[in-house]
Design a protein around this motif. Sequence first.
Motif, PDB file in Angstrom:
ATOM      1  N   SER A 176     -19.342 -42.388 -13.781  1.00 32.14           N
ATOM      2  CA  SER A 176     -20.089 -41.520 -12.881  1.00 32.14           C
ATOM      3  C   SER A 176     -21.097 -40.701 -13.678  1.00 32.14           C
ATOM      4  O   SER A 176     -20.707 -39.820 -14.455  1.00 32.14           O
ATOM      5  CB  SER A 176     -19.127 -40.594 -12.126  1.00 32.14           C
ATOM      6  N   GLY A 177     -22.364 -41.009 -13.483  1.00 33.38           N
ATOM      7  CA  GLY A 177     -23.432 -40.254 -14.130  1.00 33.38           C
ATOM      8  C   GLY A 177     -23.979 -39.215 -13.165  1.00 33.38           C
ATOM      9  O   GLY A 177     -24.340 -39.550 -12.039  1.00 33.38           O
ATOM     10  N   ILE A 178     -24.047 -37.967 -13.595  1.00 37.45           N
ATOM     11  CA  ILE A 178     -24.451 -36.855 -12.742  1.00 37.45           C
ATOM     12  C   ILE A 178     -25.610 -36.112 -13.390  1.00 37.45           C
ATOM     13  O   ILE A 178     -25.532 -35.730 -14.570  1.00 37.45           O
ATOM     14  CB  ILE A 178     -23.290 -35.854 -12.522  1.00 37.45           C
ATOM     15  N   ALA A 179     -26.674 -35.899 -12.626  1.00 34.44           N
ATOM     16  CA  ALA A 179     -27.813 -35.100 -13.080  1.00 34.44           C
ATOM     17  C   ALA A 179     -27.895 -33.859 -12.207  1.00 34.44           C
ATOM     18  O   ALA A 179     -28.406 -33.909 -11.089  1.00 34.44           O
ATOM     19  CB  ALA A 179     -29.107 -35.908 -12.985  1.00 34.44           C
ATOM     20  N   ALA A 180     -27.356 -32.756 -12.705  1.00 40.09           N
ATOM     21  CA  ALA A 180     -27.362 -31.493 -11.964  1.00 40.09           C
ATOM     22  C   ALA A 180     -27.704 -30.330 -12.881  1.00 40.09           C
ATOM     23  O   ALA A 180     -27.361 -29.186 -12.593  1.00 40.09           O
ATOM     24  CB  ALA A 180     -26.008 -31.258 -11.298  1.00 40.09           C
ATOM     25  N   GLY A 181     -28.387 -30.615 -13.979  1.00 36.38           N
ATOM     26  CA  GLY A 181     -28.768 -29.553 -14.895  1.00 36.38           C
ATOM     27  C   GLY A 181     -27.611 -29.089 -15.746  1.00 36.38           C
ATOM     28  O   GLY A 181     -26.638 -29.811 -15.981  1.00 36.38           O
ATOM     29  N   ARG A 182     -27.722 -27.854 -16.225  1.00 35.13           N
ATOM     30  CA  ARG A 182     -26.735 -27.308 -17.142  1.00 35.13           C
ATOM     31  C   ARG A 182     -25.360 -27.215 -16.485  1.00 35.13           C
ATOM     32  O   ARG A 182     -25.245 -26.786 -15.335  1.00 35.13           O
ATOM     33  CB  ARG A 182     -27.173 -25.912 -17.600  1.00 35.13           C
ATOM     34  N   ILE A 183     -24.334 -27.603 -17.211  1.00 35.41           N
ATOM     35  CA  ILE A 183     -22.958 -27.508 -16.745  1.00 35.41           C
ATOM     36  C   ILE A 183     -22.360 -26.234 -17.319  1.00 35.41           C
ATOM     37  O   ILE A 183     -22.231 -26.073 -18.529  1.00 35.41           O
ATOM     38  CB  ILE A 183     -22.143 -28.743 -17.189  1.00 35.41           C
ATOM     39  N   HIS A 184     -21.996 -25.313 -16.441  1.00 34.08           N
ATOM     40  CA  HIS A 184     -21.522 -24.004 -16.883  1.00 34.08           C
ATOM     41  C   HIS A 184     -20.080 -24.038 -17.361  1.00 34.08           C
ATOM     42  O   HIS A 184     -19.720 -23.310 -18.289  1.00 34.08           O
ATOM     43  CB  HIS A 184     -21.681 -22.997 -15.739  1.00 34.08           C
ATOM     44  N   GLU A 185     -19.244 -24.827 -16.724  1.00 35.53           N
ATOM     45  CA  GLU A 185     -17.838 -24.945 -17.119  1.00 35.53           C
ATOM     46  C   GLU A 185     -17.487 -26.423 -17.162  1.00 35.53           C
ATOM     47  O   GLU A 185     -17.181 -27.040 -16.148  1.00 35.53           O
ATOM     48  CB  GLU A 185     -16.924 -24.201 -16.138  1.00 35.53           C
ATOM     49  N   ASP A 186     -17.515 -27.001 -18.363  1.00 41.98           N
ATOM     50  CA  ASP A 186     -17.437 -28.456 -18.496  1.00 41.98           C
ATOM     51  C   ASP A 186     -16.153 -29.029 -17.917  1.00 41.98           C
ATOM     52  O   ASP A 186     -16.191 -29.989 -17.139  1.00 41.98           O
ATOM     53  CB  ASP A 186     -17.564 -28.843 -19.972  1.00 41.98           C
ATOM     54  N   ARG A 187     -14.998 -28.463 -18.263  1.00 46.23           N
ATOM     55  CA  ARG A 187     -13.738 -29.060 -17.817  1.00 46.23           C
ATOM     56  C   ARG A 187     -13.591 -28.968 -16.308  1.00 46.23           C
ATOM     57  O   ARG A 187     -13.141 -29.914 -15.657  1.00 46.23           O
ATOM     58  CB  ARG A 187     -12.576 -28.343 -18.509  1.00 46.23           C
ATOM     59  N   LEU A 188     -13.971 -27.838 -15.737  1.00 52.59           N
ATOM     60  CA  LEU A 188     -13.878 -27.690 -14.295  1.00 52.59           C
ATOM     61  C   LEU A 188     -14.856 -28.617 -13.588  1.00 52.59           C
ATOM     62  O   LEU A 188     -14.542 -29.196 -12.540  1.00 52.59           O
ATOM     63  CB  LEU A 188     -14.143 -26.236 -13.890  1.00 52.59           C
ATOM     64  N   ALA A 189     -16.051 -28.757 -14.143  1.00 47.47           N
ATOM     65  CA  ALA A 189     -17.053 -29.638 -13.542  1.00 47.47           C
ATOM     66  C   ALA A 189     -16.583 -31.093 -13.581  1.00 47.47           C
ATOM     67  O   ALA A 189     -16.763 -31.840 -12.612  1.00 47.47           O
ATOM     68  CB  ALA A 189     -18.391 -29.495 -14.266  1.00 47.47           C
ATOM     69  N   ARG A 190     -15.988 -31.498 -14.671  1.00 46.62           N
ATOM     70  CA  ARG A 190     -15.478 -32.875 -14.758  1.00 46.62           C
ATOM     71  C   ARG A 190     -14.367 -33.102 -13.732  1.00 46.62           C
ATOM     72  O   ARG A 190     -14.298 -34.172 -13.103  1.00 46.62           O
ATOM     73  CB  ARG A 190     -14.974 -33.174 -16.164  1.00 46.62           C
ATOM     74  N   GLY A 191     -13.507 -32.111 -13.571  1.00 44.56           N
ATOM     75  CA  GLY A 191     -12.457 -32.246 -12.568  1.00 44.56           C
ATOM     76  C   GLY A 191     -13.026 -32.409 -11.172  1.00 44.56           C
ATOM     77  O   GLY A 191     -12.529 -33.209 -10.368  1.00 44.56           O
TER      78      GLY A 191
END
Length: 853
Positions: free
Chosen positions: A733-748
């Motif tokens: 899954s490739g996601i383009a949504a700019g900066r990821i503020h909380e990597d682990r939570l975003a991946r979840g």
Amino acid sequence: MEFEVNGARRTVDVDDDPAAVEVVRDRLGLTGTKLVCAGGVCGACTIQVDGEPRVSCLTPAARLAGRRVTTVEGLAAHPVARAFAGEDALQCGYCTPGFVVEAAAFFERWRAEHGPTRPGREQIAAALAGHLCRCGAYEGIFRAVAAACAGDYDTAPTGRQAPAVPRTEAPEKTGGSARYTTDLHPDGLLEGVIIRSPHAHAHVRSLEAGDLPFVPLLPPDGVVRYVGQPVAAVAAPDRAAARAAAARVTVDYEVLPAALDAGRARTGEGPLVYEDKAARKRAPGSGETPQLVPARWRGNLRGPSAMSKRPAAAVRRIREARTKNPDRVVEGVFTTAPQTHTPLEPHACLAHWADGTLHIQVSTQSVKRVAELAAERFGVPPERVVARAAHVGGGFGCKMGLTSDVVAAVELARLHGAPVRVVLDRDEELTDGGYRPGTRIRLAMAADADGDLSALAIDADNDGGVSVGGSVAALARFMYGKAPRRLRDFDTVTHTPPGAPFRGPGGPTMCWALEQAVDEMAHRLGQDPIALRRRWDGNPKRHALYERAAALPVWSGRRGGSGRFRRGVGVAAANWLYFLDPVTEVELTVEDGVVARCAVQDMGTGSRTVLRRAVADALGLPEARVRAEIGRSDAVHGPVSGGSRTTPSLVPAAVDAADRLRDALGGSDVAARLDAAHGVRVTGRRPRDRRGFVTPFTLGGIAVGRGFTGSVQVAEVEVDTRLGRIRPLSVWSGIAAGRIHEDRLARGQCEGAVVQGIGYALFEERRTDPVTGRVLTENLEDYRIPGIGDTPEITVHFHQEGFEHVPGGGVGLGEIATLPTAASLANAVHDATGWRPYDMPIRPDRLLEGLRT
């Protein structure tokens, strides 16, 4: 009866033959054990009896006599509980206690047999097969159980060695101390029950209950329009007494003919669902903005509402291509079944009145909006309504309004002068809790001589029961360049329950048709499906994702086969609007550190953690010196947890507040000045984006920002051509949504989005009796959502460029991450078998029939 619970001797009365879950939750107050399905399907109520896991909803309490019982509260210090927190193996947390209890038993067995070694995914999936997580946190659960068994969490690190858990409230959720609305039990509590219509269409002539107090819940015209529609509500000291009281209410129905066949309703046949303009205006919405675009009504058909672009040219080009180049025309009729939200914490509200103020504790995605709507509905000044949501057990779009549980609880609390709680049973949740509408999509696509998109036409018939506002075809305006397109959405209303916005409303449905058509066109043109998409798609953020996807080994690997098991790989792409709430505020107060307050809530997306860390980072403080207080409507304005707008609204406001606090303290060294600044308070506001927003105003707390998020997914499946089963093997899954503020939570979030997309593609199908209108899939046995064994290996890649004009540099991703999943799986099935699945879910019977023809 006497037994041991978490090491302590307890005595309870079981003469009324309760289930073990009732004793544990209601009589002992151990609310970490959750009641979800009441049928032994979901595992949320699991306890250990003499070390063995048991579902307490099916275990008679009398069976616990003389036994040793362990609940999740007794496992709070167990390595498995620490691992779940450390690996972020949760989101909303409502199912987490059951997983922890089961996984702890597996841990003991595994360590006894294998020592501190790491089990594989198959062993873990087999051990936890009886548990469901609607958020789809299974990848984290795999990691947590494997890490615990391997010994990574055998000791609890202390002091400076203790790493911060990815999610602030994780220890509460893994240890069972997190309190949801369903767990609250104040003194004097009454339980409310909603009386629902057994008829699909009827006029209620009267309601009678003798001297029994009740509240009516009928619409102004007194007409019920679906089986399960709220009619009235009663309350009593416990649910059994409330049900008995409900049985005493006599409802005199004038039963009317019902429109239950969507096909007939589209042609104008059958009785009307809404007889006049006033009734139509009260129709609930299945989208974010249900009736923003005006549309004609013809009987039970509303529409079209159109988002076309040179529609006449599109129709002309498709007609010409049919005649001159039929091999360059892709046409088809695609259908999707309704998908039910199924949050494991059902709709629930506890209401009470005190000194003229209405207090509601509610499982909601918007404490601020619920409070505003409640003030309007019940005639109370806005400052006299306080809504709270400490923890929310999932929502996915269905908990954003003034739902029937809230109305019933508030009215009953006013009637009785006591706190009243209304919690929907699972059958009520699956009947009247909301669902993604089913659709019938007619699509035609033409390519020109150069292989470019020449024209597109989509007519989408949305079947959301009594609701309107479907927006499936409209979303195709924003993909694949500027070719002419005719895009029309229709609502077919029937006497069935209403749909509701569901994670990316209309998006996964649109992708199901469009992305399969693009895939088919690639085959017609003899081109690589990724390469064709890249050529048609002008979005540079997705170009970067296409390049990554094309380089994946799975994309160039072996496919197909001629035996029973065949392997296929498919791709699909999507985009999504960037939404935000531009008036979001964050208040910071110096109180033994810094307290960040905002009227936002956390339904598992991590907003509490995002707020806390954004403030800590901006102030240069250790995280331990900042705490976030959310989930109260009387705080400064916060965004709805929906429309992927929470984080891009919250983080910039938090940073602005931190800048203001630094200025108020008179220097950059905030930590050194805090002790002498007790009581200092500032409020920050979400700044405008550079170049402003697309919309000059907000509508329902939403503004549209500039730019689209993007997603490209590559799915690998194995198809069993004998049994018709499809097994997802991997999803990139490739996601383009700019900066990821909380990597682990975003991946979840992204991993869970894929799991929900797998459910949509392969399993989920809300069914209604065509004769009576009653929902048949009213339990978690008949309505199938994905389990841990259905989870493929999921890899998430973030492309973090392209939103530099946004304060903070990042936007929402919870919806874009689920849009292309079902279509990528469908394209993988076609790649494996040569058969194109037009109807979703891709059931075994459909696949086998397709392979035979």
